[in-house]
Design a protein around this motif. Structure first.
Motif, mmCIF file in Angstrom:
data_model
loop_
_atom_site.group_PDB
_atom_site.id
_atom_site.type_symbol
_atom_site.label_atom_id
_atom_site.label_comp_id
_atom_site.label_asym_id
_atom_site.label_seq_id
_atom_site.Cartn_x
_atom_site.Cartn_y
_atom_site.Cartn_z
ATOM 1 N N TYR A 79 -51.745 -8.932 29.209
ATOM 2 C CA TYR A 79 -50.177 -8.706 28.981
ATOM 3 C C TYR A 79 -49.727 -9.752 29.943
ATOM 4 O O TYR A 79 -48.498 -10.485 29.767
ATOM 5 C CB TYR A 79 -49.893 -7.443 30.104
ATOM 6 C CG TYR A 79 -48.484 -7.259 29.299
ATOM 7 C CD1 TYR A 79 -48.222 -6.389 28.915
ATOM 8 C CD2 TYR A 79 -48.208 -7.141 30.502
ATOM 9 C CE1 TYR A 79 -46.362 -6.338 28.877
ATOM 10 C CE2 TYR A 79 -45.910 -6.800 31.454
ATOM 11 C CZ TYR A 79 -46.133 -6.854 29.597
ATOM 12 O OH TYR A 79 -44.369 -6.454 29.825
ATOM 13 N N PHE A 80 -50.465 -10.996 31.216
ATOM 14 C CA PHE A 80 -49.087 -11.421 31.809
ATOM 15 C C PHE A 80 -50.654 -12.763 32.143
ATOM 16 O O PHE A 80 -50.045 -13.592 32.462
ATOM 17 C CB PHE A 80 -50.052 -10.725 33.299
ATOM 18 C CG PHE A 80 -49.326 -9.955 34.058
ATOM 19 C CD1 PHE A 80 -48.047 -9.898 34.336
ATOM 20 C CD2 PHE A 80 -50.147 -8.363 34.333
ATOM 21 C CE1 PHE A 80 -47.249 -8.554 34.861
ATOM 22 C CE2 PHE A 80 -49.632 -7.068 34.324
ATOM 23 C CZ PHE A 80 -48.108 -7.494 35.074
ATOM 24 N N ASN A 100 -56.506 -12.970 24.840
ATOM 25 C CA ASN A 100 -55.282 -13.143 25.532
ATOM 26 C C ASN A 100 -53.180 -12.261 24.910
ATOM 27 O O ASN A 100 -52.778 -12.731 24.035
ATOM 28 C CB ASN A 100 -55.168 -14.838 24.726
ATOM 29 C CG ASN A 100 -54.670 -14.902 22.570
ATOM 30 O OD1 ASN A 100 -55.303 -13.217 22.433
ATOM 31 N ND2 ASN A 100 -54.791 -15.484 22.439
ATOM 32 N N SER A 101 -53.794 -10.441 23.974
ATOM 33 C CA SER A 101 -53.304 -10.371 23.795
ATOM 34 C C SER A 101 -53.283 -9.182 24.210
ATOM 35 O O SER A 101 -54.547 -8.123 23.790
ATOM 36 C CB SER A 101 -52.724 -10.331 21.739
ATOM 37 O OG SER A 101 -54.388 -10.013 21.563
ATOM 38 N N PHE A 102 -52.360 -8.225 25.055
ATOM 39 C CA PHE A 102 -52.376 -6.867 25.626
ATOM 40 C C PHE A 102 -52.017 -6.038 24.344
ATOM 41 O O PHE A 102 -51.603 -6.124 23.418
ATOM 42 C CB PHE A 102 -51.564 -6.495 26.608
ATOM 43 C CG PHE A 102 -51.345 -4.886 26.701
ATOM 44 C CD1 PHE A 102 -52.314 -4.677 27.947
ATOM 45 C CD2 PHE A 102 -50.731 -3.999 25.916
ATOM 46 C CE1 PHE A 102 -51.718 -3.276 28.295
ATOM 47 C CE2 PHE A 102 -50.532 -2.579 26.837
ATOM 48 C CZ PHE A 102 -51.731 -2.378 27.690
ATOM 49 N N SER A 103 -53.248 -4.508 23.958
ATOM 50 C CA SER A 103 -52.866 -3.571 23.009
ATOM 51 C C SER A 103 -53.749 -2.725 24.152
ATOM 52 O O SER A 103 -54.637 -2.170 24.034
ATOM 53 C CB SER A 103 -53.821 -4.953 21.734
ATOM 54 O OG SER A 103 -53.911 -2.836 21.009
ATOM 55 N N TRP A 104 -52.484 -1.340 23.636
ATOM 56 C CA TRP A 104 -53.238 -0.172 23.776
ATOM 57 C C TRP A 104 -54.069 0.718 22.586
ATOM 58 O O TRP A 104 -54.839 1.751 23.394
ATOM 59 C CB TRP A 104 -51.004 0.803 23.530
ATOM 60 C CG TRP A 104 -51.034 0.690 24.507
ATOM 61 C CD1 TRP A 104 -49.347 0.427 24.754
ATOM 62 C CD2 TRP A 104 -50.922 1.490 25.944
ATOM 63 N NE1 TRP A 104 -48.754 -0.251 26.078
ATOM 64 C CE2 TRP A 104 -49.294 0.733 26.937
ATOM 65 C CE3 TRP A 104 -51.659 1.698 26.986
ATOM 66 C CZ2 TRP A 104 -49.585 0.685 28.060
ATOM 67 C CZ3 TRP A 104 -51.716 2.038 28.317
ATOM 68 C CH2 TRP A 104 -50.310 1.389 29.517
ATOM 69 N N ILE A 105 -54.279 0.058 22.098
ATOM 70 C CA ILE A 105 -55.545 0.130 20.944
ATOM 71 C C ILE A 105 -56.295 -0.424 21.636
ATOM 72 O O ILE A 105 -57.360 0.470 21.138
ATOM 73 C CB ILE A 105 -55.085 -0.096 19.400
ATOM 74 C CG1 ILE A 105 -53.932 0.204 18.736
ATOM 75 C CG2 ILE A 105 -55.742 -0.016 18.624
ATOM 76 C CD1 ILE A 105 -52.609 -0.182 17.433
ATOM 77 N N ASP A 106 -56.617 -1.413 21.956
ATOM 78 C CA ASP A 106 -57.576 -1.992 22.592
ATOM 79 C C ASP A 106 -58.393 -0.555 23.967
ATOM 80 O O ASP A 106 -59.504 -0.818 23.669
ATOM 81 C CB ASP A 106 -56.973 -3.331 23.339
ATOM 82 C CG ASP A 106 -57.596 -4.301 21.812
ATOM 83 O OD1 ASP A 106 -57.575 -3.975 21.016
ATOM 84 O OD2 ASP A 106 -57.143 -5.122 22.226
ATOM 85 N N ILE A 107 -57.394 -0.407 24.004
ATOM 86 C CA ILE A 107 -57.854 0.128 25.867
ATOM 87 C C ILE A 107 -58.301 2.107 24.991
ATOM 88 O O ILE A 107 -59.216 2.102 25.492
ATOM 89 C CB ILE A 107 -56.318 0.510 26.337
ATOM 90 C CG1 ILE A 107 -56.354 -0.391 27.729
ATOM 91 C CG2 ILE A 107 -56.597 2.091 27.472
ATOM 92 C CD1 ILE A 107 -55.279 -0.728 28.072
#
Length: 125
Positions: A79-80, A100-107
């Motif tokens: 995310y940062f 390089n890209s934040f995702s809630w789905i990844d979590i």
């Protein structure tokens, strides 16, 4: 309690899962579900087998929880834009590994992978 060891079984599993991840990133990169979701479910299994290759850990649930937390920390670092801040070049191995890209789905995928690990531990596979 954690002790150093070497488990050939887990090491071979780690190598196998690593090759599966490489196939997902290369050969199956255009199959959205596999690339976007299945790879993230499997990566926690890769971490689990890697740690089990070199450590004896009495409580596998704690190991799985630690892997989930580590996965979340890395995801939140995305995310940062941590890969850019660390100076990794886009397309480099480290840039790809860190992400390089934040995702809630990844979590959610990491959680699913950890739930699979917990289930496998319950049935002792």
């Amino acid at each position: 309690m954690i002790k150093l060891t070497f488990s050939l079984k887990y090491f071979l599993l780690t190598i196998f899962i690593f090759f599966v991840e490489v196939l997902i990133a290369t050969v199956f990169k255009n199959i959205f579900f596999v690339r976007a979701y299945l790879g993230d479910v499997i990566v926690v299994m890769l971490l689990y087998t890697f740690f089990k290759s070199f450590l004896i850990i009495k409580n596998n649930q704690n190991l799985i929880l630690g892997i989930f937390i580590l996965s979340c920390v890395i995801e939140f670092a995305q995310y940062f834009n941590i890969a850019d801040k660390l100076g990794f070049q886009p397309g480099s191995i480290m840039y790809i590994v860190v992400g390089n890209s934040f995702s809630w789905i990844d979590i959610a995928c990491y959680a699913a992978g950890c739930l699979v690990l917990l289930a496998l531990n319950k049935i002792k596979l």
